[in-house]
Design a protein around this motif. Sequence first.
Motif, PDB file in Angstrom:
ATOM      1  N   GLU A 175       1.019  -1.194   0.030  1.00  0.00           N
ATOM      2  CA  GLU A 175       0.068   0.065  -0.014  1.00  0.00           C
ATOM      3  C   GLU A 175       0.876   1.323   0.166  1.00  0.00           C
ATOM      4  OE1 GLU A 175      -2.982   2.361   2.928  1.00  0.00           O
ATOM      5  OE2 GLU A 175      -2.267   0.346   3.363  1.00  0.00           O
ATOM      6  N   VAL A 176       0.427   2.354  -0.772  1.00  0.00           N
ATOM      7  CA  VAL A 176       1.277   3.600  -0.844  1.00  0.00           C
ATOM      8  C   VAL A 176       0.487   4.475  -0.302  1.00  0.00           C
ATOM      9  CG1 VAL A 176       2.792   2.633  -2.983  1.00  0.00           C
ATOM     10  CG2 VAL A 176       0.544   4.040  -3.227  1.00  0.00           C
ATOM     11  N   ARG A 177       1.013   5.729   0.432  1.00  0.00           N
ATOM     12  CA  ARG A 177       0.444   6.893   0.872  1.00  0.00           C
ATOM     13  C   ARG A 177       1.422   7.865   1.153  1.00  0.00           C
ATOM     14  NH1 ARG A 177       1.246   6.967   6.631  1.00  0.00           N
ATOM     15  NH2 ARG A 177       1.777   4.989   7.491  1.00  0.00           N
ATOM     16  N   PRO A 178       1.055   9.083   1.220  1.00  0.00           N
ATOM     17  CA  PRO A 178       1.860  10.287   1.042  1.00  0.00           C
ATOM     18  C   PRO A 178       2.671  10.075   2.615  1.00  0.00           C
ATOM     19  CG  PRO A 178      -0.204  10.938   0.851  1.00  0.00           C
ATOM     20  CD  PRO A 178      -0.483   9.516   1.049  1.00  0.00           C
ATOM     21  N   GLY A 179       4.016  10.532   2.333  1.00  0.00           N
ATOM     22  CA  GLY A 179       4.832  10.485   3.540  1.00  0.00           C
ATOM     23  C   GLY A 179       5.714  11.963   3.694  1.00  0.00           C
ATOM     24  N   LEU A 180       6.023  12.161   4.816  1.00  0.00           N
ATOM     25  CA  LEU A 180       6.698  13.638   5.157  1.00  0.00           C
ATOM     26  C   LEU A 180       5.904  14.489   4.456  1.00  0.00           C
ATOM     27  CD1 LEU A 180      10.432  12.535   4.119  1.00  0.00           C
ATOM     28  CD2 LEU A 180       9.340  12.591   6.501  1.00  0.00           C
ATOM     29  N   VAL A 181       4.811  14.500   5.145  1.00  0.00           N
ATOM     30  CA  VAL A 181       3.577  15.466   4.654  1.00  0.00           C
ATOM     31  C   VAL A 181       2.904  16.211   5.604  1.00  0.00           C
ATOM     32  CG1 VAL A 181       1.946  13.614   4.681  1.00  0.00           C
ATOM     33  CG2 VAL A 181       1.434  15.259   3.165  1.00  0.00           C
ATOM     34  N   PRO A 182       2.467  17.396   5.473  1.00  0.00           N
ATOM     35  CA  PRO A 182       1.654  18.282   6.372  1.00  0.00           C
ATOM     36  C   PRO A 182       0.282  17.543   6.684  1.00  0.00           C
ATOM     37  CG  PRO A 182       2.320  20.001   4.666  1.00  0.00           C
ATOM     38  CD  PRO A 182       2.933  18.168   4.046  1.00  0.00           C
ATOM     39  N   ILE A 311      -4.111  16.104  19.563  1.00  0.00           N
ATOM     40  CA  ILE A 311      -4.660  16.583  18.223  1.00  0.00           C
ATOM     41  C   ILE A 311      -5.131  15.393  17.258  1.00  0.00           C
ATOM     42  CG2 ILE A 311      -4.133  17.598  15.916  1.00  0.00           C
ATOM     43  CD1 ILE A 311      -4.958  19.731  17.997  1.00  0.00           C
ATOM     44  N   TYR A 312      -6.155  15.267  16.948  1.00  0.00           N
ATOM     45  CA  TYR A 312      -6.786  14.047  16.075  1.00  0.00           C
ATOM     46  C   TYR A 312      -6.734  14.749  14.409  1.00  0.00           C
ATOM     47  CZ  TYR A 312      -7.827  11.202  19.732  1.00  0.00           C
ATOM     48  OH  TYR A 312      -7.850  10.107  20.788  1.00  0.00           O
ATOM     49  N   PRO A 313      -5.606  14.501  13.615  1.00  0.00           N
ATOM     50  CA  PRO A 313      -5.645  14.938  12.389  1.00  0.00           C
ATOM     51  C   PRO A 313      -6.857  14.404  11.492  1.00  0.00           C
ATOM     52  CG  PRO A 313      -3.506  14.323  12.950  1.00  0.00           C
ATOM     53  CD  PRO A 313      -4.386  13.816  13.937  1.00  0.00           C
ATOM     54  N   ALA A 314      -7.376  15.325  10.547  1.00  0.00           N
ATOM     55  CA  ALA A 314      -8.325  14.889   9.686  1.00  0.00           C
ATOM     56  C   ALA A 314      -7.709  13.943   8.618  1.00  0.00           C
ATOM     57  CB  ALA A 314      -9.169  16.191   9.372  1.00  0.00           C
ATOM     58  N   GLY A 315      -6.623  14.233   8.355  1.00  0.00           N
ATOM     59  CA  GLY A 315      -5.857  13.819   7.115  1.00  0.00           C
ATOM     60  C   GLY A 315      -4.569  14.275   6.911  1.00  0.00           C
ATOM     61  N   THR A 316      -4.047  14.256   5.526  1.00  0.00           N
ATOM     62  CA  THR A 316      -2.850  14.677   5.136  1.00  0.00           C
ATOM     63  C   THR A 316      -3.063  15.744   4.047  1.00  0.00           C
ATOM     64  OG1 THR A 316      -2.244  13.190   3.389  1.00  0.00           O
ATOM     65  CG2 THR A 316      -1.748  12.541   5.371  1.00  0.00           C
ATOM     66  N   GLU A 317      -2.107  16.328   3.606  1.00  0.00           N
ATOM     67  CA  GLU A 317      -2.531  17.285   2.406  1.00  0.00           C
ATOM     68  C   GLU A 317      -2.129  16.751   1.007  1.00  0.00           C
ATOM     69  OE1 GLU A 317      -3.073  20.425   2.247  1.00  0.00           O
ATOM     70  OE2 GLU A 317      -3.080  21.483   3.992  1.00  0.00           O
ATOM     71  N   GLY A 318      -1.785  15.442   1.233  1.00  0.00           N
ATOM     72  CA  GLY A 318      -1.697  14.649  -0.045  1.00  0.00           C
ATOM     73  C   GLY A 318      -0.296  14.444  -0.874  1.00  0.00           C
ATOM     74  N   SER A 320       0.648  16.063  -3.466  1.00  0.00           N
ATOM     75  CA  SER A 320       0.949  17.450  -3.843  1.00  0.00           C
ATOM     76  C   SER A 320       2.172  18.116  -3.135  1.00  0.00           C
ATOM     77  CB  SER A 320      -0.100  18.224  -4.264  1.00  0.00           C
ATOM     78  OG  SER A 320      -0.697  18.566  -3.128  1.00  0.00           O
ATOM     79  N   LYS A 321       1.644  17.920  -1.421  1.00  0.00           N
ATOM     80  CA  LYS A 321       2.712  18.501  -0.422  1.00  0.00           C
ATOM     81  C   LYS A 321       3.763  17.341   0.038  1.00  0.00           C
ATOM     82  CE  LYS A 321       0.938  22.620  -0.848  1.00  0.00           C
ATOM     83  NZ  LYS A 321       0.001  23.352   0.060  1.00  0.00           N
ATOM     84  N   ALA A 322       3.318  16.253  -0.216  1.00  0.00           N
ATOM     85  CA  ALA A 322       4.209  15.210   0.467  1.00  0.00           C
ATOM     86  C   ALA A 322       5.678  15.215  -0.343  1.00  0.00           C
ATOM     87  CB  ALA A 322       3.769  13.651   0.168  1.00  0.00           C
ATOM     88  N   GLU A 323       6.678  15.047   0.708  1.00  0.00           N
ATOM     89  CA  GLU A 323       7.953  14.961   0.171  1.00  0.00           C
ATOM     90  C   GLU A 323       8.474  13.559  -0.407  1.00  0.00           C
ATOM     91  OE1 GLU A 323      10.674  17.299   0.632  1.00  0.00           O
ATOM     92  OE2 GLU A 323       9.345  18.870   1.822  1.00  0.00           O
ATOM     93  N   VAL A 324       7.839  12.478   0.155  1.00  0.00           N
ATOM     94  CA  VAL A 324       7.864  11.146  -0.394  1.00  0.00           C
ATOM     95  C   VAL A 324       6.841  10.346  -0.320  1.00  0.00           C
ATOM     96  CG1 VAL A 324      10.495  11.005   0.422  1.00  0.00           C
ATOM     97  CG2 VAL A 324       8.593  10.182   2.094  1.00  0.00           C
ATOM     98  N   THR A 325       6.653   9.195  -0.965  1.00  0.00           N
ATOM     99  CA  THR A 325       5.962   8.253  -1.131  1.00  0.00           C
ATOM    100  C   THR A 325       6.029   6.819  -0.157  1.00  0.00           C
ATOM    101  OG1 THR A 325       5.284   8.636  -3.260  1.00  0.00           O
ATOM    102  CG2 THR A 325       4.282   6.698  -2.449  1.00  0.00           C
ATOM    103  N   LEU A 326       5.253   6.887   0.801  1.00  0.00           N
ATOM    104  CA  LEU A 326       5.438   5.500   1.757  1.00  0.00           C
ATOM    105  C   LEU A 326       5.068   4.418   1.182  1.00  0.00           C
ATOM    106  CD1 LEU A 326       4.093   6.993   4.776  1.00  0.00           C
ATOM    107  CD2 LEU A 326       6.354   6.213   4.821  1.00  0.00           C
TER     108      LEU A 326
END
Length: 379
Positions: A175-182, A311-318, A320-326
């Motif tokens: 599974e891939v998802r945004p990493g190093l991301v706001p 803080i319970y984050p709602a999600g990530t900035e995706g 477009s703002k991620a430094e890498v892909t996990l």
Amino acid sequence: MTAVTAARRGRRVLVLEHNGRVGNKILISGGGRCNFTNYLATPDNYLSGNPDFCKSALARFKPQQFIDWVEQHGISYHEKKLGQLFCDESSRQITGLLLQDCADAGVEILVNTKVTGVEAAPAGEGSARLIVQTDKGPMSCESVVVATGGLSFPKLGANDIGYRIAKSFGLNVTEVRPGLVPLTFSPRDVKAYGDLSGISMDVVVSCAGRRFRENILFTHRGLSGPAILQISSYWKEGQPLTIDLSPDEKLEEWLVSKQPERTELVNVLSLRLPKRFVQAWCARDCPSKPINQFAIKRLREIAQTLHRWEIYPAGTEGYSKAEVTLGGVDTGELSSKTMEAKRVPGLFFVGEVVDVTGHLGGFNFQWAWASGAAAGGSA
């Protein structure tokens, strides 16, 4: 890295680049100065389904080897913090280094070339084992090294071709998802903290058993900054972040010592924390009044809450703002020594397309160099 290493072994090497120039991600990294490695890199700085997978490549191509290469080219550099090395001048010096050594080794580079797939060569194709399908026609070869990166920075042309190539040969892709991301706020937290954009705080952020001590940065939509980018790689939907807002100074006894005063709580806390944050936090969670009107027990609770702000984050900035892909090509499909697919002779995967992701601070470039050198030594 793979191209130079292989060419120096006498291999004929062709690099296919779908953009108009190579190294776009290098060029924008580190604010244009390229955080080209981290001399403190160890396997502990990487996430993977198999934490041991990266050990072999990292042990055989260490940060000092890339540093030596940089110095041989007369590139001046500096340490920003925590082992992070940046060019003094421009990230173009790193792409220049790689291009110069590719040219010297006889590497051919073909830009504006879109790869659409890779397939096994039919019998009778001589030494060719694989065929790369491109918009300029098929290309036969003995080995293919997939160094396509992940899905981060789609504006630079990032896409899923590396994963599609792996899947076309039956290789597993995790599974891939945004990493190093706001991370983004919930609607409730946006209402409380959305106006704090620009505030930075030195904190300790914890999640899923990991903790990082660096700055967080409030944005209009949520939280960013080095500490948040680091912890985002461990955070999953539904999990809280626990943030120590005052890691160097224990607030409990200090607040208790202020209890005899008539000063408003918001003004007392603003002696230790940014006033705009304190005002927003008090407005929602602890209405301010003169501190001498708070019981000692309540002041202790307030201090503990600020050391464990949840803080319970709602999600990530995706992406477009991620430094890498996990995530990525399953390491169980690859040789840790050569990066070659165990079931597909001649097919290699290196860098971000593999399920190995580094922390923020030059670790992902070091993985790119190390895995690239491993493949180049065998392809």
